[in-house]
Design a protein around this motif. Sequence first.
Motif, PDB file in Angstrom:
ATOM      1  N   VAL A  15       0.829  -1.335   0.144  1.00  0.00           N
ATOM      2  CA  VAL A  15      -0.048  -0.009  -0.071  1.00  0.00           C
ATOM      3  C   VAL A  15       0.676   1.169  -0.075  1.00  0.00           C
ATOM      4  O   VAL A  15       1.746   1.445   0.781  1.00  0.00           O
ATOM      5  N   LEU A  16       0.404   2.435  -0.969  1.00  0.00           N
ATOM      6  CA  LEU A  16       1.010   3.777  -0.676  1.00  0.00           C
ATOM      7  C   LEU A  16       0.282   4.515  -0.116  1.00  0.00           C
ATOM      8  O   LEU A  16       0.640   5.532   0.446  1.00  0.00           O
ATOM      9  N   GLY A  17      -1.106   4.422  -0.264  1.00  0.00           N
ATOM     10  CA  GLY A  17      -1.886   5.193   0.444  1.00  0.00           C
ATOM     11  C   GLY A  17      -3.454   5.106   0.173  1.00  0.00           C
ATOM     12  O   GLY A  17      -3.709   3.921  -0.324  1.00  0.00           O
ATOM     13  N   ASP A  18      -3.978   6.250   0.612  1.00  0.00           N
ATOM     14  CA  ASP A  18      -5.536   5.982   0.460  1.00  0.00           C
ATOM     15  C   ASP A  18      -6.049   6.822  -0.578  1.00  0.00           C
ATOM     16  O   ASP A  18      -7.310   7.188  -0.842  1.00  0.00           O
ATOM     17  N   GLY A  19      -5.176   7.358  -1.455  1.00  0.00           N
ATOM     18  CA  GLY A  19      -5.637   8.314  -2.537  1.00  0.00           C
ATOM     19  C   GLY A  19      -5.546   9.954  -2.240  1.00  0.00           C
ATOM     20  O   GLY A  19      -5.616  10.576  -3.068  1.00  0.00           O
ATOM     21  N   GLU A  20      -5.272  10.043  -0.921  1.00  0.00           N
ATOM     22  CA  GLU A  20      -5.080  11.509  -0.624  1.00  0.00           C
ATOM     23  C   GLU A  20      -3.859  11.645   0.174  1.00  0.00           C
ATOM     24  O   GLU A  20      -3.363  12.746   0.091  1.00  0.00           O
ATOM     25  N   LYS A  21      -3.482  10.669   0.923  1.00  0.00           N
ATOM     26  CA  LYS A  21      -2.279  10.833   1.763  1.00  0.00           C
ATOM     27  C   LYS A  21      -1.457   9.412   1.709  1.00  0.00           C
ATOM     28  O   LYS A  21      -1.983   8.307   1.953  1.00  0.00           O
ATOM     29  N   GLN A  22      -0.370   9.467   2.189  1.00  0.00           N
ATOM     30  CA  GLN A  22       0.341   8.165   2.421  1.00  0.00           C
ATOM     31  C   GLN A  22       0.490   8.001   3.889  1.00  0.00           C
ATOM     32  O   GLN A  22       0.426   8.695   4.708  1.00  0.00           O
ATOM     33  N   PRO A  23       0.349   6.496   4.396  1.00  0.00           N
ATOM     34  CA  PRO A  23       0.346   6.257   5.595  1.00  0.00           C
ATOM     35  C   PRO A  23       1.307   6.254   6.620  1.00  0.00           C
ATOM     36  O   PRO A  23       1.449   6.344   7.993  1.00  0.00           O
ATOM     37  N   PHE A  24       2.669   6.801   6.009  1.00  0.00           N
ATOM     38  CA  PHE A  24       3.846   6.493   6.875  1.00  0.00           C
ATOM     39  C   PHE A  24       4.569   7.863   6.561  1.00  0.00           C
ATOM     40  O   PHE A  24       4.799   8.517   5.366  1.00  0.00           O
ATOM     41  N   GLU A  25       5.321   8.268   7.496  1.00  0.00           N
ATOM     42  CA  GLU A  25       6.074   9.637   7.337  1.00  0.00           C
ATOM     43  C   GLU A  25       7.195   9.450   8.410  1.00  0.00           C
ATOM     44  O   GLU A  25       7.124   9.384   9.379  1.00  0.00           O
ATOM     45  N   PHE A  26       8.228   9.290   7.795  1.00  0.00           N
ATOM     46  CA  PHE A  26       9.486   9.313   8.541  1.00  0.00           C
ATOM     47  C   PHE A  26      10.524  10.569   8.111  1.00  0.00           C
ATOM     48  O   PHE A  26      10.804  10.788   6.906  1.00  0.00           O
ATOM     49  N   ALA A  27      11.131  11.124   9.156  1.00  0.00           N
ATOM     50  CA  ALA A  27      12.007  12.207   8.671  1.00  0.00           C
ATOM     51  C   ALA A  27      13.127  11.806   7.788  1.00  0.00           C
ATOM     52  O   ALA A  27      13.535  12.602   7.034  1.00  0.00           O
ATOM     53  N   GLU A  28      13.576  10.654   8.274  1.00  0.00           N
ATOM     54  CA  GLU A  28      14.809  10.264   7.455  1.00  0.00           C
ATOM     55  C   GLU A  28      14.674  10.001   5.891  1.00  0.00           C
ATOM     56  O   GLU A  28      15.226  10.099   5.139  1.00  0.00           O
ATOM     57  N   ASP A  29      13.310   9.631   5.812  1.00  0.00           N
ATOM     58  CA  ASP A  29      12.810   9.183   4.296  1.00  0.00           C
ATOM     59  C   ASP A  29      12.542  10.637   3.570  1.00  0.00           C
ATOM     60  O   ASP A  29      13.279  10.700   2.531  1.00  0.00           O
ATOM     61  N   TRP A  30      12.209  11.625   4.397  1.00  0.00           N
ATOM     62  CA  TRP A  30      11.858  12.736   3.674  1.00  0.00           C
ATOM     63  C   TRP A  30      13.249  13.469   3.397  1.00  0.00           C
ATOM     64  O   TRP A  30      13.320  13.952   2.103  1.00  0.00           O
ATOM     65  N   ALA A  31      13.989  13.279   4.113  1.00  0.00           N
ATOM     66  CA  ALA A  31      15.425  14.124   3.885  1.00  0.00           C
ATOM     67  C   ALA A  31      16.210  13.171   2.979  1.00  0.00           C
ATOM     68  O   ALA A  31      16.754  14.062   2.019  1.00  0.00           O
ATOM     69  N   ARG A  32      16.057  11.949   2.714  1.00  0.00           N
ATOM     70  CA  ARG A  32      16.574  11.212   1.732  1.00  0.00           C
ATOM     71  C   ARG A  32      15.857  11.427   0.426  1.00  0.00           C
ATOM     72  O   ARG A  32      16.535  11.690  -0.798  1.00  0.00           O
ATOM     73  N   TYR A  33      14.597  11.631   0.324  1.00  0.00           N
ATOM     74  CA  TYR A  33      13.898  11.942  -0.959  1.00  0.00           C
ATOM     75  C   TYR A  33      14.507  13.115  -1.442  1.00  0.00           C
ATOM     76  O   TYR A  33      14.529  13.093  -2.512  1.00  0.00           O
ATOM     77  N   LYS A  34      14.476  14.327  -0.446  1.00  0.00           N
ATOM     78  CA  LYS A  34      14.949  15.404  -0.975  1.00  0.00           C
ATOM     79  C   LYS A  34      16.438  15.055  -1.551  1.00  0.00           C
ATOM     80  O   LYS A  34      16.533  16.042  -2.752  1.00  0.00           O
ATOM     81  N   ARG A  35      17.177  14.532  -0.900  1.00  0.00           N
ATOM     82  CA  ARG A  35      18.707  14.509  -1.242  1.00  0.00           C
ATOM     83  C   ARG A  35      18.783  14.112  -2.655  1.00  0.00           C
ATOM     84  O   ARG A  35      19.479  14.355  -3.672  1.00  0.00           O
ATOM     85  N   VAL A  36      18.121  12.835  -2.912  1.00  0.00           N
ATOM     86  CA  VAL A  36      18.198  12.047  -4.225  1.00  0.00           C
ATOM     87  C   VAL A  36      17.586  12.771  -5.470  1.00  0.00           C
ATOM     88  O   VAL A  36      18.053  12.728  -6.485  1.00  0.00           O
ATOM     89  N   THR A  37      16.499  13.491  -5.145  1.00  0.00           N
ATOM     90  CA  THR A  37      15.601  13.904  -6.221  1.00  0.00           C
ATOM     91  C   THR A  37      16.096  15.567  -6.512  1.00  0.00           C
ATOM     92  O   THR A  37      15.701  15.760  -7.745  1.00  0.00           O
ATOM     93  N   LEU A  38      16.665  15.967  -5.533  1.00  0.00           N
ATOM     94  CA  LEU A  38      17.257  17.499  -6.047  1.00  0.00           C
ATOM     95  C   LEU A  38      17.902  17.605  -7.132  1.00  0.00           C
ATOM     96  O   LEU A  38      18.795  16.721  -7.620  1.00  0.00           O
ATOM     97  N   GLY A  39      17.408  18.501  -7.941  1.00  0.00           N
ATOM     98  CA  GLY A  39      18.163  18.867  -9.251  1.00  0.00           C
ATOM     99  C   GLY A  39      17.634  18.121 -10.481  1.00  0.00           C
ATOM    100  O   GLY A  39      18.096  18.089 -11.491  1.00  0.00           O
ATOM    101  N   HIS A  40      16.732  17.101 -10.261  1.00  0.00           N
ATOM    102  CA  HIS A  40      16.413  16.211 -11.377  1.00  0.00           C
ATOM    103  C   HIS A  40      14.847  16.378 -11.393  1.00  0.00           C
ATOM    104  O   HIS A  40      14.160  16.796 -10.583  1.00  0.00           O
TER     105      HIS A  40
END
Length: 167
Positions: A15-40
Amino acid sequence: MTSFIAIAIVAANGVLGDGEKQPFEFAEDWARYKRVTLGHPMIMGRRTHDAIGRFLPGRTTIIVTRRPETVEIPDGVDAYAVASVDAALDLAASLDDVVYVAGGGEIYRQAWPRLTELDLTEVHAEASGHVTFPEIDPTRWVETRREPLGPFDFVGYGQLATRGEQS
């Protein structure tokens, strides 16, 4: 050659979510998401973009929607709206050789044939919701890295070579 990378946080039951939001949020995940996607470039569906609530800085956002003319892109924001996943992938490939596909479920499914890598945060818990990540077929994908972090792992997958590509 362009790398098309699906990036997602996925529950143990897919499961990714309910169509409106994702069920999990982790600070480490958001930080990594930003780091790897930045500039792309990042490709996402309209509902995923709406759930984020803003255009993420430092990335070109390509929103896939049946009605691209209804997407309001503020002045100075590096973003596009297109009517199909194929158009989004082609546009993104013209901008950079690394492209992230950021969801939701239907966008991943439509991009699946062109994906070259998966960059997942695999959560060790199930979640409720009807939006799911496509099943990872072990005859097509091989795990290339795993970083365990307690309640979740950062996991990378690459494509297995097809018979015509093997040496």
